[in-house]
Write a protein that holds these residues in place. Structure first.
Motif, PDB file in Angstrom:
ATOM      1  N   VAL A 238      57.504  44.671  38.761  1.00  0.00           N
ATOM      2  CA  VAL A 238      56.263  44.072  38.770  1.00  0.00           C
ATOM      3  C   VAL A 238      55.083  44.680  38.561  1.00  0.00           C
ATOM      4  O   VAL A 238      53.894  43.989  38.942  1.00  0.00           O
ATOM      5  N   GLY A 239      55.344  45.848  38.026  1.00  0.00           N
ATOM      6  CA  GLY A 239      54.046  46.691  37.727  1.00  0.00           C
ATOM      7  C   GLY A 239      53.357  46.844  39.038  1.00  0.00           C
ATOM      8  O   GLY A 239      53.764  47.151  40.122  1.00  0.00           O
ATOM      9  N   LEU A 240      51.889  46.821  39.098  1.00  0.00           N
ATOM     10  CA  LEU A 240      51.022  46.973  40.012  1.00  0.00           C
ATOM     11  C   LEU A 240      51.102  45.608  41.277  1.00  0.00           C
ATOM     12  O   LEU A 240      50.091  45.819  42.032  1.00  0.00           O
ATOM     13  N   ASP A 241      51.801  44.871  40.943  1.00  0.00           N
ATOM     14  CA  ASP A 241      51.547  43.339  41.790  1.00  0.00           C
ATOM     15  C   ASP A 241      51.311  43.880  43.268  1.00  0.00           C
ATOM     16  O   ASP A 241      50.840  43.221  44.101  1.00  0.00           O
ATOM     17  N   ASN A 242      52.500  44.620  43.754  1.00  0.00           N
ATOM     18  CA  ASN A 242      52.640  45.041  45.204  1.00  0.00           C
ATOM     19  C   ASN A 242      51.307  45.546  45.807  1.00  0.00           C
ATOM     20  O   ASN A 242      50.742  45.059  46.925  1.00  0.00           O
ATOM     21  N   TYR A 243      50.805  46.367  44.848  1.00  0.00           N
ATOM     22  CA  TYR A 243      49.485  47.111  45.468  1.00  0.00           C
ATOM     23  C   TYR A 243      48.341  46.100  45.260  1.00  0.00           C
ATOM     24  O   TYR A 243      47.536  46.092  46.228  1.00  0.00           O
ATOM     25  N   ILE A 244      48.380  45.205  44.258  1.00  0.00           N
ATOM     26  CA  ILE A 244      47.310  44.275  44.286  1.00  0.00           C
ATOM     27  C   ILE A 244      47.383  43.183  45.416  1.00  0.00           C
ATOM     28  O   ILE A 244      46.280  42.896  46.150  1.00  0.00           O
ATOM     29  N   ALA A 245      48.653  43.033  45.660  1.00  0.00           N
ATOM     30  CA  ALA A 245      48.600  41.948  46.849  1.00  0.00           C
ATOM     31  C   ALA A 245      48.350  42.526  47.931  1.00  0.00           C
ATOM     32  O   ALA A 245      47.720  41.755  48.645  1.00  0.00           O
ATOM     33  N   LEU A 246      48.666  43.775  48.187  1.00  0.00           N
ATOM     34  CA  LEU A 246      47.957  44.372  49.667  1.00  0.00           C
ATOM     35  C   LEU A 246      46.599  44.513  49.514  1.00  0.00           C
ATOM     36  O   LEU A 246      45.941  44.266  50.422  1.00  0.00           O
ATOM     37  N   LEU A 247      46.118  44.943  48.336  1.00  0.00           N
ATOM     38  CA  LEU A 247      44.562  45.331  48.357  1.00  0.00           C
ATOM     39  C   LEU A 247      43.797  44.023  48.459  1.00  0.00           C
ATOM     40  O   LEU A 247      42.684  43.928  48.442  1.00  0.00           O
ATOM     41  N   THR A 248      44.354  42.894  48.109  1.00  0.00           N
ATOM     42  CA  THR A 248      43.563  41.656  48.183  1.00  0.00           C
ATOM     43  C   THR A 248      43.986  40.918  49.457  1.00  0.00           C
ATOM     44  O   THR A 248      43.565  39.779  49.687  1.00  0.00           O
ATOM     45  N   ASP A 249      44.724  41.501  50.379  1.00  0.00           N
ATOM     46  CA  ASP A 249      45.321  40.848  51.440  1.00  0.00           C
ATOM     47  C   ASP A 249      44.123  41.212  52.610  1.00  0.00           C
ATOM     48  O   ASP A 249      44.130  42.251  53.038  1.00  0.00           O
ATOM     49  N   GLY A 250      43.599  40.083  53.191  1.00  0.00           N
ATOM     50  CA  GLY A 250      42.614  40.405  54.317  1.00  0.00           C
ATOM     51  C   GLY A 250      43.089  41.204  55.404  1.00  0.00           C
ATOM     52  O   GLY A 250      42.486  42.228  55.999  1.00  0.00           O
ATOM     53  N   PHE A 251      44.462  40.735  55.739  1.00  0.00           N
ATOM     54  CA  PHE A 251      45.145  41.233  56.925  1.00  0.00           C
ATOM     55  C   PHE A 251      45.460  42.809  56.715  1.00  0.00           C
ATOM     56  O   PHE A 251      45.084  43.584  57.623  1.00  0.00           O
ATOM     57  N   PHE A 252      45.724  43.260  55.420  1.00  0.00           N
ATOM     58  CA  PHE A 252      45.994  44.697  55.251  1.00  0.00           C
ATOM     59  C   PHE A 252      44.769  45.437  55.583  1.00  0.00           C
ATOM     60  O   PHE A 252      44.671  46.334  56.148  1.00  0.00           O
ATOM     61  N   TRP A 253      43.849  44.786  54.953  1.00  0.00           N
ATOM     62  CA  TRP A 253      42.369  45.366  55.250  1.00  0.00           C
ATOM     63  C   TRP A 253      41.893  45.760  56.527  1.00  0.00           C
ATOM     64  O   TRP A 253      41.488  46.615  57.046  1.00  0.00           O
ATOM     65  N   SER A 254      42.097  44.555  57.437  1.00  0.00           N
ATOM     66  CA  SER A 254      41.895  44.537  58.826  1.00  0.00           C
ATOM     67  C   SER A 254      42.882  45.693  59.476  1.00  0.00           C
ATOM     68  O   SER A 254      42.055  46.570  60.221  1.00  0.00           O
TER      69      SER A 254
END
Lengths: 317, 280
Positions: free
Chosen positions: A73-89
């Motif tokens: 899925v290429g960078l999808d996992n990374y993108i999903a994480l970096l656009t996830d508010g909870f991950f950032w918190s």
């Protein structure tokens, strides 16, 4: 012979076949000696690391657990994480936790080392032994004992604090409020890591030459000036390494947080990166996402530690 | 520093005493509670004197079969991982400090970088690897990871010790008629023994205390190592009760041997981690 010896090194490989057998074995020996360690590292760390890198780019969830082939899925996992508010918190909480704990550890540790320099020998030895004993405690024992100290009903901390007029903490649970939970974790980790910093800095302080200090004194330097102009510059290399180690160690506090959660504060409100990745991977079976999150943490740590690596390499020369 | 008794110095001494108490207090309290009966512990005012207690808590822990099995498990895992790790690391340290070969520098860099990798960020991958070959909840599985985890630092530490024994000594022995191997065994190895012991104790502490990976790989209660046992033992019973006296006795049993070993090697550990940084 002499002519040959002075020839450029480039010609060496051509001569290789003529080297007597004994010499050739000598050349292979270091590689043979290294082989077991390298093999063990490849199995225990290399393979998992490779798996992790690969799967951070793949969809690897519950369906794949049951045999479906993981899809790229290429960078999808990374993108999903970096656009996830909870991950950032969680990330921000971890960074704040790391900065606060490492900062407190360094300040207290350096302060203790300076203190050890001015107190009489007997009280310094008492302090050093206390430090060593605290440092030596296994993490699980540390956490278990602290959990008993802060126990809401019969803990000694609440009982002692309640002696202060106007304070009544009997029955107060320190682990329920997330901020208080992280504060407790930070205090325990600081308590456990200060000894290493204090004793290392003290060892460094004893190597500051007396003549330099005396000379500065004769030139009229006061206590604070002495510290800023003489002591700290001489200690700089040791302080750099210590602060880096603290940052790395305090970013990867999995065991302490996991144990503290187990003692009665379950839920993702109490997560830092380590427990978050565990929950994502083994808890929810989202191995692709967990691998990507782990890669981000790894990248972050390696970036911090690069300075440490450079310092150590200087030493290896 | 002058030896006059100044107000500043006495203030510093008082502060040092307070800090000494703060750092030693949790350990003291662990010992204190471990001797107290359940009724003393559950009274609202804590009792401070450990000497009017009994050894009942220790008896209860030591007769608990789960403690014995955890001790056995810890001994097995630590024994295997320690021996293999020290042997491999020692051979590697010899290669790095006694030979100049192509790739030496890259290997040294790799060893340091591997040490820096956060173990916590690889647990998921290591878990999947062991699950794939059916080694979860096994001594072999957890040992494989421990060996890889401890080799880098052990190798790094041993490298320093090997480099500290001059190669000239070996060469002198070889001129006197020893083979290279003999020279090594008779001259260098005895000089390295203290270094091996120090690195060994260090590796021992790492493995013996390890909790995080073990908690992920060893999920069954009958494969728990001592740290996992203590964690499980400190959980509330089905009635929501915790026998704090026994839990503290368990903590003492887990911690005290470690503290003793630690005191033996602590000097080397401080210098191993930040060694040479000040020499400049």
């Amino acid at each position: 012979m002499t002519i040959q010896a002075s020839k450029p090194v480039v010609l060496e490989p051509l001569k290789a076949p003529q080297v007597p057998p004994k010499r050739r074995r000598r050349k292979r020996l270091p590689y043979l000696l290294l082989a077991p360690a390298v093999l063990a590292l490849l199995v225990g760390m290399g393979y998992p690391l490779g798996w992790q890198v690969l799967n951070s780019f793949r969809e690897y969830g519950l369906a794949q657990q049951f045999g479906q082939a993981p899809a790229w899925v290429g960078l999808d996992n990374y993108i999903a994480l970096l656009t996830d508010g909870f991950f950032w918190s969680v990330l921000l909480k971890s960074v704040a936790f790391m900065a606060a704990t490492a900062g407190a550890t360094m300040v207290i540790g350096i302060g203790l080392a300076l203190l050890m320099k001015v107190i009489p020998t007997w009280s310094r030895i008492a302090l050093q032994v206390a430090m060593l004993v605290a440092w030596a405690m296994p993490i699980v024992a540390q956490m278990t004992v602290w959990n008993w100290l802060i126990n809401d009903r019969n803990g000694v901390l609440n009982s002692l604090l309640s002696n202060v007029p106007g304070v009544n903490l009997v029955g107060h649970n320190w682990l329920v409020d997330p901020l208080s939970f992280f504060f407790v974790a930070s205090v325990i980790i600081t308590w456990a890591s200060v000894p290493f910093v204090a004793l290392s800095v003290y060892a460094g302080l004893t190597q500051v030459p007396d003549e330099v200090v005396e000379a500065a004194g004769l030139d009229g330097a006061g206590g604070f000036q002495m510290l800023r102009r003489i002591t700290l510059p001489i200690l700089r290399p040791i302080l750099v390494i210590l602060i880096l180690l603290q940052l790395i160690w305090d970013l990867r506090v999995y065991a302490q947080i996991e144990l503290l959660q187990g003692f009665g504060a379950a839920g993702d409100r109490y997560d830092l990166l380590g427990t978050y990745i565990y929950g994502l991977g083994i808890g929810q079976g989202q191995f692709g996402m967990a691998a990507a999150a782990a890669m981000l943490v790894m990248f972050f740590t390696v970036a911090i530690s690069w300075v440490y690596v450079r310092e150590l390499l200087k030493e290896d020369k | 520093m002058s030896n006059r008794i100044s107000p500043f110095r006495s203030l510093a001494t008082v502060l040092a005493a307070v800090l000494t108490v703060m750092w030693v207090f949790p350990v003291f309290w662990m010992l204190n509670s471990s001797f107290q009966s359940a009724t003393t512990i559950s009274s609202l005012t804590p009792a401070w004197n450990p000497f009017d207690g009994s050894l009942a808590n220790y008896r209860a822990v030591l007769t608990n079969s789960s403690f014995g099995s955890a001790l056995g498990m810890s001994l097995a895992v630590t024994g295997i991982a320690l021996v293999v790790c020290l042997l491999f690391a020692f051979l590697g340290a010899l290669a790095v400090s006694r030979f100049r070969f192509k790739g030496r520098k890259s290997f040294v860099i790799a060893i340091i970088v591997v040490q820096m990798l956060p173990a916590e960020a690889m647990f998921i991958a290591q878990y999947k690897m062991l699950a794939g070959v059916n080694l979860l909840n096994s001594i072999a599985g957890v040992s494989i990871i421990y060996i890889a985890m401890v080799i880098p630092f052990s190798l790094w530490m041993l490298r320093g010790f090997v480099a500290g024994v001059p190669a000239d000594l070996e060469e002198a022995a070889m001129i006197d008629g020893c083979t290279r191997f003999q020279a090594f065994m008779r001259v260098t190895f005895p000089l390295l023994a203290p270094g091996l012991v120090a690195s060994g104790v260090y590796a021992f502490l790492q493995i013996w205390n390890e909790f995080a990976l073990a908690s992920i790989i060893l999920t069954k209660s009958d494969t728990a190592t001592l740290p996992l046992w203590l964690r499980n033992f400190a959980q509330p019973s089905s009635l929501g009760m915790i026998e704090w006296g026994q839990v503290m006795a368990g903590s003492v049993l887990v911690a005290v041997p470690v503290i003793i070993f630690f005191l033996v090697v602590q000097n080397r550990m401080t210098s191993g981690l930040v060694g040479g940084a000040v020499k400049g």
